[in-house]
Design a protein around this motif. Structure first.
Motif, mmCIF file in Angstrom:
data_model
loop_
_atom_site.group_PDB
_atom_site.id
_atom_site.type_symbol
_atom_site.label_atom_id
_atom_site.label_comp_id
_atom_site.label_asym_id
_atom_site.label_seq_id
_atom_site.Cartn_x
_atom_site.Cartn_y
_atom_site.Cartn_z
ATOM 1 N N VAL A 34 81.817 47.154 20.393
ATOM 2 C CA VAL A 34 81.520 46.120 19.399
ATOM 3 C C VAL A 34 80.031 45.805 19.356
ATOM 4 C CG1 VAL A 34 81.889 43.679 18.816
ATOM 5 C CG2 VAL A 34 83.833 45.115 19.434
ATOM 6 N N THR A 35 79.379 45.781 20.518
ATOM 7 C CA THR A 35 77.972 45.373 20.559
ATOM 8 C C THR A 35 77.005 46.497 20.224
ATOM 9 O OG1 THR A 35 77.904 45.778 22.957
ATOM 10 C CG2 THR A 35 78.393 43.528 22.221
ATOM 11 N N GLN A 36 77.331 47.736 20.592
ATOM 12 C CA GLN A 36 76.368 48.804 20.367
ATOM 13 C C GLN A 36 76.919 50.019 19.633
ATOM 14 O OE1 GLN A 36 75.212 49.607 24.479
ATOM 15 N NE2 GLN A 36 76.485 51.430 24.546
ATOM 16 N N ALA A 117 86.346 42.786 14.763
ATOM 17 C CA ALA A 117 85.274 43.770 14.926
ATOM 18 C C ALA A 117 85.807 45.097 15.444
ATOM 19 C CB ALA A 117 84.206 43.225 15.872
ATOM 20 N N LEU A 118 86.751 45.036 16.382
ATOM 21 C CA LEU A 118 87.296 46.269 16.950
ATOM 22 C C LEU A 118 88.094 47.047 15.917
ATOM 23 C CD1 LEU A 118 87.749 48.075 19.398
ATOM 24 C CD2 LEU A 118 89.704 46.652 20.015
ATOM 25 N N VAL A 119 88.964 46.351 15.182
ATOM 26 C CA VAL A 119 89.777 47.033 14.176
ATOM 27 C C VAL A 119 88.899 47.568 13.050
ATOM 28 C CG1 VAL A 119 91.652 46.769 12.509
ATOM 29 C CG2 VAL A 119 91.844 45.726 14.770
ATOM 30 N N ARG A 120 87.847 46.856 12.706
ATOM 31 C CA ARG A 120 86.939 47.371 11.670
ATOM 32 C C ARG A 120 86.302 48.690 12.091
ATOM 33 N NH1 ARG A 120 85.920 41.926 10.844
ATOM 34 N NH2 ARG A 120 84.109 41.868 12.221
ATOM 35 N N LEU A 121 86.064 48.843 13.387
ATOM 36 C CA LEU A 121 85.492 50.108 13.861
ATOM 37 C C LEU A 121 86.444 51.278 13.615
ATOM 38 C CD1 LEU A 121 83.834 49.116 17.271
ATOM 39 C CD2 LEU A 121 82.666 49.855 15.181
ATOM 40 N N THR A 122 87.750 51.000 13.570
ATOM 41 C CA THR A 122 88.704 52.095 13.342
ATOM 42 C C THR A 122 88.586 52.652 11.926
ATOM 43 O OG1 THR A 122 90.556 50.700 12.560
ATOM 44 C CG2 THR A 122 90.314 50.994 14.945
ATOM 45 N N ARG A 123 87.904 51.929 11.069
ATOM 46 C CA ARG A 123 87.730 52.378 9.684
ATOM 47 C C ARG A 123 86.690 53.488 9.579
ATOM 48 N NH1 ARG A 123 87.051 47.784 4.965
ATOM 49 N NH2 ARG A 123 88.527 48.697 3.493
#
Length: 212
Positions: A34-36, A117-123
């Motif tokens: 999430v941070t980097q 934030a974590l689930v958005r990264l799966t996009r």
């Protein structure tokens, strides 16, 4: 004759301790992703955040993306138990109240604050999305068995399988909808919990008619 030599070295880890280490690694991975970002995160960094070697990280997980899996899978057994105990005439929403986000928010414990934030990264991260979707693939037959037991139906009956697919898809759609909708600005934790709860309640209301 000589006495048998005693066993030396560290005692083997218990299954409970192994599970704790997996969860510690998962939490560290989430924080770093999430941070980097996923690409900038290494197994060495994840290990350092936990106080273990990268070799230990790879002993527990085949890839850095897979490190978050314990957080995604933490609630599957509990959700299945709630479905199995779902009483006739009781609303689907009620069986998960009052801790709706804890029960259905997928990401476990204090990490729920980073769920958006974590689930958005799966996009944008295919390997992370593969882990996310695999979690739901594995959960669906577990939910189907629970619903079959609830209804007194054979495990291979198609009806609970379809019901489980509806329920499972509703959970994923609700969490992803929440994540996409809060993409511009992650709200504070209290607001995030309230918004995620409202989204999950709406999803359960929509699917309840189909589950009956």
């Amino acid at each position: 004759m000589t006495a048998a030599r005693g066993r030396t070295g560290r005692p083997p880890l218990t299954e409970e301790r192994k599970a704790e280490i997996r969860l510690e690694i998962a939490r560290a991975a989430v924080d770093l992703f999430v941070t980097q970002g996923v690409a900038a995160t290494t197994g060495e960094q994840i290990g350092q955040a936990v106080g273990v070697s990268a070799r230990t990280v790879w002993r527990y997980f085949p890839s850095k993306e897979a490190c978050v899996r314990p957080l995604f899978t933490a609630g599957i057994g509990m959700i299945a138990a709630r479905l199995r105990e779902w009483a006739t005439g009781q609303s689907l929403e009620d069986i998960f109240a009052p801790e709706l986000t804890a029960d259905l928010g997928v990401v476990a414990g204090p990490e729920r604050g980073a769920v958006g934030a974590l689930v958005r990264l799966t996009r944008t991260e295919p390997d992370l999305r593969a882990v996310w979707l695999q979690t739901y693939d594995e959960a669906e037959p577990v939910f189907a068995r629970a619903l079959a037991e609830r209804a007194g139906l054979p495990a291979d009956d198609v009806r609970p399988a379809i019901q489980a697919a509806m329920f499972n898809a509703a959970l994923r759609a609700a969490v992803e909808h929440y994540a996409w909708r809060t993409a511009d600005a992650e709200p504070d934790r209290a607001t995030a919990e309230a918004e995620l709860t409202a989204t999950l309640r709406s999803a359960l209301a929509v699917v309840a008619a189909g589950l009956g």
